[in-house]
Structures are given as structure tokens and as C-alpha cells.
Design an enzyme around this catalytic site. Structure first.
Site, PDB file in Angstrom:
ATOM      1  N   SER A   1     -10.462  26.788  28.020  1.00  0.00           N
ATOM      2  CA  SER A   1     -10.891  26.820  27.323  1.00  0.00           C
ATOM      3  C   SER A   1     -11.520  27.967  27.166  1.00  0.00           C
ATOM      4  CB  SER A   1     -11.666  25.861  26.694  1.00  0.00           C
ATOM      5  OG  SER A   1     -11.852  25.791  25.398  1.00  0.00           O
TER       6      SER A   1
ATOM      7  N   ASP B   1      -3.215  20.800  21.083  1.00  0.00           N
ATOM      8  CA  ASP B   1      -4.581  21.118  21.326  1.00  0.00           C
ATOM      9  C   ASP B   1      -4.976  22.827  20.034  1.00  0.00           C
ATOM     10  OD1 ASP B   1      -7.076  23.130  22.231  1.00  0.00           O
ATOM     11  OD2 ASP B   1      -5.934  22.308  23.962  1.00  0.00           O
TER      12      ASP B   1
ATOM     13  N   HIS C   1      -7.550  18.741  23.695  1.00  0.00           N
ATOM     14  CA  HIS C   1      -7.792  19.978  23.690  1.00  0.00           C
ATOM     15  C   HIS C   1      -8.816  19.471  25.786  1.00  0.00           C
ATOM     16  CE1 HIS C   1      -9.431  24.121  24.595  1.00  0.00           C
ATOM     17  NE2 HIS C   1     -11.143  23.394  24.692  1.00  0.00           N
TER      18      HIS C   1
END
EC number: 3.1.1.-
Length: 305
Positions: A171, A225, A285
Site C-alpha cells: 500500500s 484494487d 487491497h
């Protein structure tokens, strides 16, 4: 350029690009898959406070069970960083004697949904290459911890001279890891490997091409995502190539045929081609071979916008 995410979102639908990426007609190998599944566990460990605030010599561990292979190596922390800057950059340096590796891991954000909802994206010149621009927040996150990390790396690598340097993140941590690996390759670590899971775009086309040319980049996306779709192409941001697009569903084991390899800094064959980034797609995600963020503590409550 300073634009909020929701102000710029509608612009992407009308974009056209002349240089689409190329979807390779090969599966990844079993040995490659093993590597992909292994290194993400170091990113998973970075979410645990016990790991990014560990004492020197402590073994990495994941109480939620999402880094068993890392635990099996007995990897130990040689340096950690957290809450030391205004960017709240956190992570650790670990030594893995089983795999002859020094690992630099960056934690992802505890409040990524709010980052997406409130984000503004500003370019800055990182001084990495001619014409290269990086996203200001990501670059600042690296720059503010860079000197201490480089100092510690020098000592750790000197003690383990034949070990490879591996930089990992998930991330927002993957964005910082990308810029860190890029910078470190020009500061005495030219062979540093990057494993970036669910990374946002980190800079403009010139920077993306520069990082791609360095090699040793493994950038992963998963189905739809939303985070890798940001910052938007319309805002002048481009991805590092290649993309390893994971097509298996959430909470499912990934096989070699579930990963598509896509070359090119602008491509609609993978994650980008699954539509506009939506705040409802966050399950994709957090699942990259494992639930990467299982170890994180409570973040800020999600802001409805």
C-alpha cells in the site's frame, strides 16, 4: 499540480494513451510464485507494532499467523523506525540468515481509506534523474528517514557483505519502498530488489521509466484494487513496469496461472483496466497472497464523503 482525488476523478474517463502496455502470454514459474508469496510476508510483518518497535535482535513474528515463512527463518530486527517524523513513516531493517538477505520493510498506512478520500497530489523534484518528478508525500516519507536508514544499512551490510538487499512494502508502504529502492540503487546498492504490493503510482513518466530501467522491480496489483489506480493518470502519474496482476479472488490461494505479467508504464490490460478507483473495492487491497494488514492496530475511522 494540486488536485483532490474526487475533483480529478472524472477526467480519467476521457483519457487516451498511445503507448499501452503489453500483456505477456506466460505464466509465472513456481519458483517465482514462491518468492512472491515469501517476500510479502515481510510487508505483513511491518504492520505489527511488536515488529516496527522491536528491540535489536528480536525475531520478527506475526501473531495473526500471516508471516509463517518469515518466522521460520528466524529473521531478526537490526533497526526499526516509527513515529519519528511528521509523516509517521514506520518499518524495520531485518537480517535473514536463512535466505542471505537484508530486508528493509515499510509499513502501510493505518488509514488508507481516508488517504484516498482526502488525498491531494503534488509533484516534487527528488533529484533522482533529469525530468523526474515524485509525489511529494511519498518522497517526503522516505527523505525524512533516509539518512538514519542509510547509516544503519551501511553497518548491517558490512556485517553481511554477501547478502542481497530487499526492499518491501504494501500500500502506501510500497510507494515509499519504491522510492527508497530507487534512491538506494544510486547510493551503493545497485542490485537492491523491490517487492511492491498494491503500490500507488509514485511519479511521472520520466521517473517511472528511470525506475523500470534500473531493473529488479516486482510490482503487484490485485484484481480491481483501487489504490494502484492512484494518483490518476490524468494528474501526470505513471506506474513502474512490469506489473504482476493477480487475478484470483479475495481470500483465495494464488496459482501460477493467476498472475499476468504486463509490460509498459501505461497499460489497461491489468488493474488499471478494471475501471475507476472505487472506495467499495478495498477487499482486493488487503489480500495479496495473505491478508497483508492483519497486524495493524486501529486506524482513523473511515470518513464518508
Amino acid at each position: 499540480m494540486r488536485l483532490s482525488f474526487f475533483t480529478a476523478l472524472s477526467a480519467v474517463a476521457s483519457l487516451g494513451y498511445a503507448l499501452p502496455g503489453k500483456l505477456q502470454s506466460r505464466d509465472v514459474s513456481t519458483s517465482e510464485l514462491d518468492q512472491f508469496e515469501f517476500w510479502v510476508q515481510y510487508a505483513a510483518a511491518s504492520y505489527y507494532e511488536a515488529d516496527y518497535t522491536a528491540q535489536v535482535g528480536d525475531k520478527l513474528s506475526c501473531s495473526k499467523g500471516n508471516c509463517p515463512e518469515v518466522e521460520a527463518t528466524g529473521a531478526t530486527v537490526s533497526y526499526d523506525f516509527s513515529d519519528s517524523t511528521i509523516t509517521d513513516t514506520a518499518g524495520y531493517i531485518a537480517v535473514d540468515h536463512t535466505n542471505s538477505a537484508v530486508v528493509l520493510a515499510f509499513r502501510g498506512s493505518y488509514s488508507v481509506r481516508n488517504w484516498v478520500a482526502d488525498a491531494t497530489f503534488v509533484h516534487t523534484n527528488p533529484g533522482l534523474c533529469d525530468g523526474c518528478l515524485a509525489e511529494l508525500g511519498f518522497w517526503s516519507s522516505w527523505k525524512l528517514v533516509r539518512d538514519d536508514i542509510i547509516k544503519e544499512l551501511k553497518e548491517v551490510v558490512a556485517q553481511n557483505p554477501n547478502y542481497e538487499l530487499v526492499v518491501v512494502g504494501h500500500s502506501l508502504g510500497a510507494a515509499v519502498a519504491t522510492l527508497a529502492a530507487t534512491d538506494l540503487r544510486g547510493k551503493g546498492y545497485p542490485s537492491a530488489k523491490l517487492y511492491a504490493y498494491a503500490s500507488p503510482r509514485v511519479g511521472n513518466a520520466a521517473l517511472a521509466k528511470y525506475i523500470t530501467a534500473q531493473g529488479n522491480n516486482f510490482r503487484f496489483t490485485h484484481t480491481n484494487d483501487p489504490v494502484p489506480k492512484l494518483p490518476l493518470l490524468s494528474m501526470g502519474y505513471v506506474h513502474v513496469s512490469p506489473e504482476y496482476w493477480i487475478t484470483s479472488p479475495n481470500n483465495a490461494t494464488v496459482s501460477t496461472s493467476d498472475i499476468k505479467v504486463i509490460d509498459g508504464d501505461v497499460s489497461f490490460d491489468g488493474n488499471t483496466g478494471t475501471g475507476l478507483p472505487l472506495l467499495t473495492d478495498f477487499e482486493a487491497h488487503i489480500w495479496y497472497f495473505v491478508q497483508v494488514d492483519a497486524g495493524k492496530g486501529p486506524g482513523l475511522p473511515f470518513k464518508r464523503v
